[in-house]
Design an enzyme around this catalytic site. Structure first.
Site, PDB file in Angstrom:
ATOM      1  N   ASP A  12       0.864  -1.180   0.000  1.00  0.00           N
ATOM      2  CA  ASP A  12       0.000   0.000   0.000  1.00  0.00           C
ATOM      3  C   ASP A  12       0.905   1.237   0.000  1.00  0.00           C
ATOM      4  O   ASP A  12       2.125   1.132  -0.176  1.00  0.00           O
ATOM      5  CB  ASP A  12      -1.014  -0.048   1.166  1.00  0.00           C
ATOM      6  CG  ASP A  12      -0.390   0.186   2.532  1.00  0.00           C
ATOM      7  OD1 ASP A  12       0.853   0.349   2.609  1.00  0.00           O
ATOM      8  OD2 ASP A  12      -1.132   0.212   3.532  1.00  0.00           O
ATOM      9  N   HIS A  13       0.295   2.400   0.231  1.00  0.00           N
ATOM     10  CA  HIS A  13       1.036   3.660   0.169  1.00  0.00           C
ATOM     11  C   HIS A  13       2.122   3.775   1.230  1.00  0.00           C
ATOM     12  O   HIS A  13       3.075   4.521   1.060  1.00  0.00           O
ATOM     13  CB  HIS A  13       0.048   4.825   0.344  1.00  0.00           C
ATOM     14  CG  HIS A  13      -0.752   4.695   1.608  1.00  0.00           C
ATOM     15  ND1 HIS A  13      -1.842   3.842   1.709  1.00  0.00           N
ATOM     16  CD2 HIS A  13      -0.604   5.262   2.835  1.00  0.00           C
ATOM     17  CE1 HIS A  13      -2.337   3.917   2.925  1.00  0.00           C
ATOM     18  NE2 HIS A  13      -1.602   4.763   3.637  1.00  0.00           N
ATOM     19  N   THR A  71       2.436  -2.120   8.828  1.00  0.00           N
ATOM     20  CA  THR A  71       2.837  -3.143   9.788  1.00  0.00           C
ATOM     21  C   THR A  71       3.149  -4.489   9.137  1.00  0.00           C
ATOM     22  O   THR A  71       3.703  -5.370   9.783  1.00  0.00           O
ATOM     23  CB  THR A  71       1.713  -3.396  10.801  1.00  0.00           C
ATOM     24  OG1 THR A  71       0.548  -3.824  10.065  1.00  0.00           O
ATOM     25  CG2 THR A  71       1.386  -2.144  11.609  1.00  0.00           C
ATOM     26  N   ASN A 103       6.974 -24.206   6.877  1.00  0.00           N
ATOM     27  CA  ASN A 103       5.577 -23.908   6.529  1.00  0.00           C
ATOM     28  C   ASN A 103       5.352 -23.785   5.029  1.00  0.00           C
ATOM     29  O   ASN A 103       4.222 -23.558   4.598  1.00  0.00           O
ATOM     30  CB  ASN A 103       5.119 -22.612   7.218  1.00  0.00           C
ATOM     31  CG  ASN A 103       5.465 -22.565   8.692  1.00  0.00           C
ATOM     32  OD1 ASN A 103       6.217 -21.706   9.136  1.00  0.00           O
ATOM     33  ND2 ASN A 103       4.949 -23.510   9.467  1.00  0.00           N
ATOM     34  N   ARG A 113       6.849   0.227   8.595  1.00  0.00           N
ATOM     35  CA  ARG A 113       6.959   1.074   9.783  1.00  0.00           C
ATOM     36  C   ARG A 113       7.517   0.279  10.964  1.00  0.00           C
ATOM     37  O   ARG A 113       7.515   0.770  12.100  1.00  0.00           O
ATOM     38  CB  ARG A 113       5.580   1.660  10.128  1.00  0.00           C
ATOM     39  CG  ARG A 113       5.054   2.598   9.046  1.00  0.00           C
ATOM     40  CD  ARG A 113       3.606   3.005   9.301  1.00  0.00           C
ATOM     41  NE  ARG A 113       3.139   3.932   8.263  1.00  0.00           N
ATOM     42  CZ  ARG A 113       1.854   4.167   7.992  1.00  0.00           C
ATOM     43  NH1 ARG A 113       0.913   3.556   8.689  1.00  0.00           N
ATOM     44  NH2 ARG A 113       1.520   4.998   7.036  1.00  0.00           N
ATOM     45  N   HIS A 137       6.927 -31.911   7.807  1.00  0.00           N
ATOM     46  CA  HIS A 137       6.353 -30.570   7.610  1.00  0.00           C
ATOM     47  C   HIS A 137       5.324 -30.563   6.483  1.00  0.00           C
ATOM     48  O   HIS A 137       4.370 -29.790   6.513  1.00  0.00           O
ATOM     49  CB  HIS A 137       7.467 -29.559   7.332  1.00  0.00           C
ATOM     50  CG  HIS A 137       8.509 -29.522   8.402  1.00  0.00           C
ATOM     51  ND1 HIS A 137       8.226 -29.163   9.700  1.00  0.00           N
ATOM     52  CD2 HIS A 137       9.824 -29.856   8.385  1.00  0.00           C
ATOM     53  CE1 HIS A 137       9.313 -29.240  10.432  1.00  0.00           C
ATOM     54  NE2 HIS A 137      10.306 -29.668   9.656  1.00  0.00           N
TER      55      HIS A 137
HETATM   56  C1  RB5 Z   1      -2.097   2.378   6.578  1.00  0.00           C
HETATM   57  O1  RB5 Z   1      -2.140   3.538   7.337  1.00  0.00           O
HETATM   58  C2  RB5 Z   1      -1.896   1.172   7.495  1.00  0.00           C
HETATM   59  O2  RB5 Z   1      -3.059   0.919   8.205  1.00  0.00           O
HETATM   60  C3  RB5 Z   1      -1.487  -0.024   6.685  1.00  0.00           C
HETATM   61  O3  RB5 Z   1      -0.328   0.259   5.982  1.00  0.00           O
HETATM   62  C4  RB5 Z   1      -1.155  -1.287   7.466  1.00  0.00           C
HETATM   63  O4  RB5 Z   1      -0.287  -1.032   8.529  1.00  0.00           O
HETATM   64  C5  RB5 Z   1      -2.307  -2.129   7.863  1.00  0.00           C
HETATM   65  O5  RB5 Z   1      -2.143  -3.264   8.342  1.00  0.00           O
END
Ligand code: RB5
Length: 149
Positions: A12-13, A71, A103, A113, A137
């Site tokens: 995503d962004h 995340t 797995n 982040r 496995h």
């Molecule tokens: C976007 O702000 C955030 O929610 C997304 O990148 C992610 O962390 C969601 O799981």
């Protein structure tokens, strides 16, 4: 890994810069990154990007996939809804190696982040270079697949 060296990338962004760094890193390792975007910084929902990457792996077009969001968690949840996908979020190299070896994970998810670029590259290397060990496995992975039936 198999003869198919194509690895699909999406995010995503929140993870565009790290995704592009992963693409460059994969080239240095001898893989062919298939980066399906997005490329512009506008906010964009992670489920659609996780699903799009997962479809490339589930169809066999790409051998593996690496997806990213803030995340790594949300996009992983979306990818795992696609039949045949086994995706784990990793913030350490041990887990990245083990999700391949034990797995048979076919997708890796990273949190832009959460991990810095240097660690992310080491995690990617651990994931793409590890091999599924099969044996006991395989029985357990088969049990996961059976849950999709
Ligand atoms: C976007 O702000 C955030 O929610 C997304 O990148 C992610 O962390 C969601 O799981």
């Amino acid at each position: 890994m198999t003869a198919n060296t194509r690895i699909v990338l999406s995010s995503d962004h929140a993870a565009i810069a790290l995704r592009q760094a992963v693409a460059k890193h994969l080239v240095t390792l001898g893989y062919e990154p298939v980066d399906i975007g997005p490329t512009t910084p506008e906010s964009t929902p992670y489920p659609q990007h996780g699903a799009a990457a997962a479809q490339r792996v589930a169809s066999g077009d790409c051998a593996l996939g690496i997806i990213l969001c803030g995340t790594g968690q949300g996009i992983m949840m979306a990818a795992n809804k696609v039949k045949g996908i086994r995706c784990g979020v990793c913030s350490d190299t041990f887990s990245a190696r083990m999700i391949r070896q034990h797995n048979d994970a076919n997708m890796l998810s990273l949190g832009a982040r959460v991990v810095g670029e240097g660690l992310a590259m080491e995690i990617v290397t651990a994931f793409v270079t590890a091999e599924f060990e099969g044996g006991r496995h395989a029985t357990r992975v088969d049990m996961i697949s059976a849950l999709e039936a």
